[in-house]
Design an enzyme around this catalytic site. Structure first.
Site, short mmCIF file in Angstrom:
data_model
loop_
_atom_site.label_atom_id
_atom_site.label_comp_id
_atom_site.label_asym_id
_atom_site.label_seq_id
_atom_site.Cartn_x
_atom_site.Cartn_y
_atom_site.Cartn_z
N LYS A 2 24.54 35.29 21.83
CA LYS A 2 23.74 35.29 20.62
C LYS A 2 22.71 34.20 20.82
O LYS A 2 23.04 33.06 21.13
CB LYS A 2 24.59 35.01 19.39
CG LYS A 2 23.80 35.10 18.10
CD LYS A 2 24.71 35.06 16.91
CE LYS A 2 23.99 35.22 15.59
NZ LYS A 2 22.57 35.03 15.55
N ASP A 4 19.12 31.96 19.90
CA ASP A 4 18.52 31.27 18.77
C ASP A 4 17.00 31.36 18.88
O ASP A 4 16.35 30.45 19.38
CB ASP A 4 18.99 29.80 18.80
CG ASP A 4 19.05 29.20 17.43
OD1 ASP A 4 18.74 29.90 16.45
OD2 ASP A 4 19.41 28.01 17.33
N GLU A 138 24.33 29.85 20.65
CA GLU A 138 24.58 30.06 19.22
C GLU A 138 25.87 30.82 18.98
O GLU A 138 26.50 30.68 17.95
CB GLU A 138 23.40 30.81 18.59
CG GLU A 138 23.50 30.90 17.10
CD GLU A 138 22.34 31.65 16.46
OE1 GLU A 138 22.39 31.81 15.23
OE2 GLU A 138 21.42 32.06 17.17
#
Length: 176
Positions: A2, A4, A138
């Site tokens: 994930k 950012d 993240e």
């Protein structure tokens, strides 16, 4: 992983690149280095989905660097993390399983400075999440490997964010 940054589609037509936000705004001029990098994709007309991130000296995406690049700050290294291939030379690939889309995408963006293939891992999800949290990502996004592309979540993704980016504490965020 994930990432950012800003979710961004990349529409490429014979070397002409459009970086499109979720709402359809063309931000190609805000990120000229990423547009130039994507122009090096060697097929005629791919349509990609990915995340545009400012990247720090440690190689990790940084939202503050992404915002600085958006505001025109010079010297910010921006990278387009490609994770989906929706169309390829006029053919729909979004209906194919994720694993097949990834296999088509990887050779298109490999070895292009400023573009990074966001690969996938299979296996122990908890272990993968802990490894993602340790260096400061993240979190992770899990997708169904045999599912077609669906814009937005549509219940096919599972996100797991890191609560403490410097450590390994993570929290599972199902269907968000």
């Amino acid at each position: 992983m994930k990432l950012d940054g800003f979710r961004m589609s990349a529409r490429i037509d014979r070397g002409r690149v459009q970086l499109l936000t979720r709402t359809g705004l063309d931000w190609s001029e805000k990120y000229p280095s990423v547009s130039a990098a994507l122009a090096q994709v060697t097929v005629e007309s791919p349509y990609l989905d990915g995340e545009l991130c400012g990247v720090g000296d440690d190689g990790l995406p940084s939202f503050s660097l992404t915002q600085a690049a958006t505001d025109g700050q010079r010297g910010v290294r921006s990278v387009y993390f490609a994770f989906e291939l929706l169309h390829l030379d006029g053919r729909d690939s979004a209906s194919q399983p994720l694993i097949e889309r990834k296999a088509l995408l990887k050779p298109l963006v490999s070895d292009i400075s400023g573009v990074q293939f966001n690969d996938h891992e299979t296996g122990d999800g908890e272990l993968i999440r802990r490894h993602a949290c340790r260096p400061g990502f993240e979190g992770v996004v899990s997708k169904t490997i045999d599912a077609p592309y669906a814009p937005g979540n549509r219940g096919l993704w599972r996100k797991a964010k890191c609560l403490n980016r410097r450590g390994i504490r993570c929290r599972r965020l199902d269907r968000s």
